[in-house]
Write a protein that holds these residues in place. Structure first.
Motif, PDB file in Angstrom:
ATOM      1  N   ARG A 121      22.530  35.386  26.201  1.00 56.68           N
ATOM      2  CA  ARG A 121      22.076  35.179  27.578  1.00 56.68           C
ATOM      3  C   ARG A 121      20.802  34.347  27.616  1.00 56.68           C
ATOM      4  NH1 ARG A 121      21.852  40.811  30.598  1.00 56.68           N
ATOM      5  NH2 ARG A 121      20.456  39.561  31.862  1.00 56.68           N
ATOM      6  N   TRP A 122      20.783  33.403  28.542  1.00 56.40           N
ATOM      7  CA  TRP A 122      19.622  32.551  28.763  1.00 56.40           C
ATOM      8  C   TRP A 122      18.673  33.244  29.734  1.00 56.40           C
ATOM      9  CZ3 TRP A 122      19.468  26.771  28.279  1.00 56.40           C
ATOM     10  CH2 TRP A 122      20.438  26.287  27.393  1.00 56.40           C
ATOM     11  N   GLN A 123      17.440  32.762  29.776  1.00 57.09           N
ATOM     12  CA  GLN A 123      16.531  33.119  30.858  1.00 57.09           C
ATOM     13  C   GLN A 123      16.978  32.260  32.029  1.00 57.09           C
ATOM     14  OE1 GLN A 123      14.064  35.453  30.929  1.00 57.09           O
ATOM     15  NE2 GLN A 123      13.840  34.962  33.088  1.00 57.09           N
ATOM     16  N   PRO A 124      17.449  32.849  33.127  1.00 58.48           N
ATOM     17  CA  PRO A 124      18.009  32.041  34.213  1.00 58.48           C
ATOM     18  C   PRO A 124      16.962  31.170  34.909  1.00 58.48           C
ATOM     19  CG  PRO A 124      18.032  34.374  34.783  1.00 58.48           C
ATOM     20  CD  PRO A 124      17.512  34.280  33.399  1.00 58.48           C
ATOM     21  N   GLY A 125      17.465  30.157  35.617  1.00 60.52           N
ATOM     22  CA  GLY A 125      16.590  29.305  36.408  1.00 60.52           C
ATOM     23  C   GLY A 125      16.104  30.052  37.633  1.00 60.52           C
ATOM     24  N   GLU A 126      15.040  29.528  38.232  1.00 61.25           N
ATOM     25  CA  GLU A 126      14.488  30.151  39.429  1.00 61.25           C
ATOM     26  C   GLU A 126      14.158  29.116  40.490  1.00 61.25           C
ATOM     27  OE1 GLU A 126      11.099  32.632  38.632  1.00 61.25           O
ATOM     28  OE2 GLU A 126      12.218  33.930  37.280  1.00 61.25           O
ATOM     29  N   VAL A 127      14.354  29.509  41.719  1.00 67.85           N
ATOM     30  CA  VAL A 127      13.949  28.732  42.882  1.00 67.85           C
ATOM     31  C   VAL A 127      13.286  29.702  43.842  1.00 67.85           C
ATOM     32  CG1 VAL A 127      14.738  27.402  44.880  1.00 67.85           C
ATOM     33  CG2 VAL A 127      15.764  26.989  42.639  1.00 67.85           C
ATOM     34  N   GLY A 128      12.049  29.398  44.220  1.00 66.34           N
ATOM     35  CA  GLY A 128      11.316  30.275  45.127  1.00 66.34           C
ATOM     36  C   GLY A 128      11.099  31.665  44.559  1.00 66.34           C
ATOM     37  N   GLY A 129      10.977  31.763  43.221  1.00 61.49           N
ATOM     38  CA  GLY A 129      10.771  33.056  42.578  1.00 61.49           C
ATOM     39  C   GLY A 129      12.030  33.900  42.453  1.00 61.49           C
ATOM     40  N   LYS A 130      13.172  33.358  42.884  1.00 62.23           N
ATOM     41  CA  LYS A 130      14.443  34.089  42.827  1.00 62.23           C
ATOM     42  C   LYS A 130      15.344  33.458  41.768  1.00 62.23           C
ATOM     43  CE  LYS A 130      18.389  35.286  45.670  1.00 62.23           C
ATOM     44  NZ  LYS A 130      19.132  34.984  46.873  1.00 62.23           N
ATOM     45  N   ARG A 131      16.011  34.288  40.973  1.00 66.85           N
ATOM     46  CA  ARG A 131      16.959  33.792  39.963  1.00 66.85           C
ATOM     47  C   ARG A 131      18.151  33.150  40.644  1.00 66.85           C
ATOM     48  NH1 ARG A 131      17.268  38.347  35.252  1.00 66.85           N
ATOM     49  NH2 ARG A 131      15.095  38.187  34.637  1.00 66.85           N
ATOM     50  N   VAL A 132      18.566  31.986  40.121  1.00 65.82           N
ATOM     51  CA  VAL A 132      19.677  31.245  40.716  1.00 65.82           C
ATOM     52  C   VAL A 132      20.580  30.678  39.624  1.00 65.82           C
ATOM     53  CG1 VAL A 132      18.398  30.614  42.816  1.00 65.82           C
ATOM     54  CG2 VAL A 132      18.323  29.105  40.805  1.00 65.82           C
ATOM     55  N   SER A 133      21.804  30.320  40.010  1.00 68.95           N
ATOM     56  CA  SER A 133      22.734  29.634  39.110  1.00 68.95           C
ATOM     57  C   SER A 133      22.348  28.163  39.057  1.00 68.95           C
ATOM     58  CB  SER A 133      24.167  29.768  39.620  1.00 68.95           C
ATOM     59  OG  SER A 133      24.567  31.116  39.601  1.00 68.95           O
ATOM     60  N   VAL A 134      22.417  27.583  37.847  1.00 66.37           N
ATOM     61  CA  VAL A 134      21.993  26.196  37.658  1.00 66.37           C
ATOM     62  C   VAL A 134      23.006  25.465  36.782  1.00 66.37           C
ATOM     63  CG1 VAL A 134      20.168  24.700  36.744  1.00 66.37           C
ATOM     64  CG2 VAL A 134      19.561  26.884  37.796  1.00 66.37           C
ATOM     65  N   PHE A 135      23.378  24.234  37.194  1.00 60.67           N
ATOM     66  CA  PHE A 135      24.160  23.357  36.325  1.00 60.67           C
ATOM     67  C   PHE A 135      23.251  22.903  35.196  1.00 60.67           C
ATOM     68  CE2 PHE A 135      26.729  22.483  40.192  1.00 60.67           C
ATOM     69  CZ  PHE A 135      27.978  22.754  39.661  1.00 60.67           C
ATOM     70  N   TYR A 136      23.774  22.883  33.981  1.00 55.98           N
ATOM     71  CA  TYR A 136      22.964  22.492  32.833  1.00 55.98           C
ATOM     72  C   TYR A 136      23.761  21.498  32.000  1.00 55.98           C
ATOM     73  CZ  TYR A 136      19.478  23.085  29.162  1.00 55.98           C
ATOM     74  OH  TYR A 136      18.464  22.884  28.251  1.00 55.98           O
ATOM     75  N   THR A 137      23.124  20.417  31.595  1.00 56.05           N
ATOM     76  CA  THR A 137      23.744  19.441  30.702  1.00 56.05           C
ATOM     77  C   THR A 137      23.011  19.488  29.376  1.00 56.05           C
ATOM     78  OG1 THR A 137      24.382  18.014  32.536  1.00 56.05           O
ATOM     79  CG2 THR A 137      24.316  17.007  30.353  1.00 56.05           C
ATOM     80  N   LEU A 138      23.768  19.756  28.319  1.00 60.96           N
ATOM     81  CA  LEU A 138      23.207  19.890  26.982  1.00 60.96           C
ATOM     82  C   LEU A 138      23.720  18.739  26.116  1.00 60.96           C
ATOM     83  CD1 LEU A 138      21.703  21.598  24.830  1.00 60.96           C
ATOM     84  CD2 LEU A 138      23.850  22.830  24.499  1.00 60.96           C
ATOM     85  N   PRO A 139      22.865  17.735  25.850  1.00 55.99           N
ATOM     86  CA  PRO A 139      23.303  16.660  24.946  1.00 55.99           C
ATOM     87  C   PRO A 139      23.411  17.207  23.526  1.00 55.99           C
ATOM     88  CG  PRO A 139      21.064  16.255  25.759  1.00 55.99           C
ATOM     89  CD  PRO A 139      21.536  17.549  26.352  1.00 55.99           C
ATOM     90  N   ILE A 140      24.462  16.806  22.836  1.00 63.85           N
ATOM     91  CA  ILE A 140      24.677  17.270  21.457  1.00 63.85           C
ATOM     92  C   ILE A 140      24.665  16.051  20.551  1.00 63.85           C
ATOM     93  CG2 ILE A 140      26.281  18.420  19.900  1.00 63.85           C
ATOM     94  CD1 ILE A 140      27.171  20.055  22.373  1.00 63.85           C
ATOM     95  N   GLU A 141      23.674  16.021  19.677  1.00 64.32           N
ATOM     96  CA  GLU A 141      23.514  14.892  18.758  1.00 64.32           C
ATOM     97  C   GLU A 141      24.182  15.237  17.434  1.00 64.32           C
ATOM     98  OE1 GLU A 141      19.866  12.632  16.544  1.00 64.32           O
ATOM     99  OE2 GLU A 141      19.534  13.366  18.586  1.00 64.32           O
ATOM    100  N   VAL A 142      24.998  14.315  16.954  1.00 65.41           N
ATOM    101  CA  VAL A 142      25.710  14.529  15.700  1.00 65.41           C
ATOM    102  C   VAL A 142      25.207  13.543  14.668  1.00 65.41           C
ATOM    103  CG1 VAL A 142      27.968  14.523  14.580  1.00 65.41           C
ATOM    104  CG2 VAL A 142      27.754  15.315  16.935  1.00 65.41           C
ATOM    105  N   ASN A 143      24.794  14.068  13.511  1.00 67.28           N
ATOM    106  CA  ASN A 143      24.331  13.226  12.418  1.00 67.28           C
ATOM    107  C   ASN A 143      25.242  13.480  11.231  1.00 67.28           C
ATOM    108  OD1 ASN A 143      22.981  11.814  10.466  1.00 67.28           O
ATOM    109  ND2 ASN A 143      20.968  12.669  10.962  1.00 67.28           N
ATOM    110  N   MET A 144      26.028  12.476  10.839  1.00 66.96           N
ATOM    111  CA  MET A 144      26.997  12.658   9.748  1.00 66.96           C
ATOM    112  C   MET A 144      26.388  12.549   8.362  1.00 66.96           C
ATOM    113  SD  MET A 144      29.992  13.229  10.969  1.00 66.96           S
ATOM    114  CE  MET A 144      30.991  13.029  12.400  1.00 66.96           C
ATOM    115  N   ARG A 145      25.103  12.299   8.262  1.00 65.37           N
ATOM    116  CA  ARG A 145      24.462  12.172   6.937  1.00 65.37           C
ATOM    117  C   ARG A 145      24.245  13.509   6.293  1.00 65.37           C
ATOM    118  NH1 ARG A 145      19.997   8.829   9.344  1.00 65.37           N
ATOM    119  NH2 ARG A 145      21.302   7.399  10.452  1.00 65.37           N
TER     120      ARG A 145
END
Length: 145
Positions: A121-145
């Motif tokens: 579980r993540w620490q959720p996002g907040e708006v106005g001090g209230k926990r809210v659902s948030v879209f999140y984009t997680l870039p994934i870097e791949v290094n084949m070395r």
């Protein structure tokens, strides 16, 4: 002339009845808002360094991609972190996939989805001090070395 108008009204009435009848065929929708930007963004337990370590330890790159030294290009996991910190609706975006490595890339994307869905579980996002659902984009870097 009255017959076509009556038929149109009848079809419209049937359409509305089917739409609002509670049928399983009607798509479900989320009743709460999902933010794209929050005053306080969601945070993985332990921060960004812990998130990077978690991903590096758990995502498996298929051997076919490693043998070909295939550049996966930009890969991102997009998902929702709800007001309780749980991850939902994971999707992967990537560059167009070369047919020679399609199976390997499918396996790679499946691995990413599985790892993201199993995140603690993540620490959720907040708006106005209230926990809210948030879209999140997680870039994934791949290094084949």
């Amino acid at each position: 002339m009255k017959l076509p108008v009556a038929s149109l009204l009848f079809l419209t009435a049937i359409s509305f009845a089917l739409l609002f009848s509670g049928s399983d065929a009607v798509a479900q929708s989320r009743s709460e808002k999902v933010y794209t930007v929050a005053e306080r963004e969601p945070e993985f337990p332990g921060g960004k360094a812990a998130l990077s370590h978690y991903l590096a330890e758990n995502i498996r790159i298929p051997g076919s991609l490693v043998r070909r030294n295939y550049n996966t290009g930009p890969v991102a996991a997009k998902f929702i972190i709800d007001e309780l910190g749980y991850v939902h609706d994971v999707r992967i975006t990537t560059k167009p996939i070369d047919k020679k490595v399609q199976k390997g890339m499918q396996d790679f994307m499946t691995s990413i989805i599985s790892v993201v869905e199993k995140m603690p579980r993540w620490q959720p996002g907040e708006v106005g001090g209230k926990r809210v659902s948030v879209f999140y984009t997680l870039p994934i870097e791949v290094n084949m070395r």
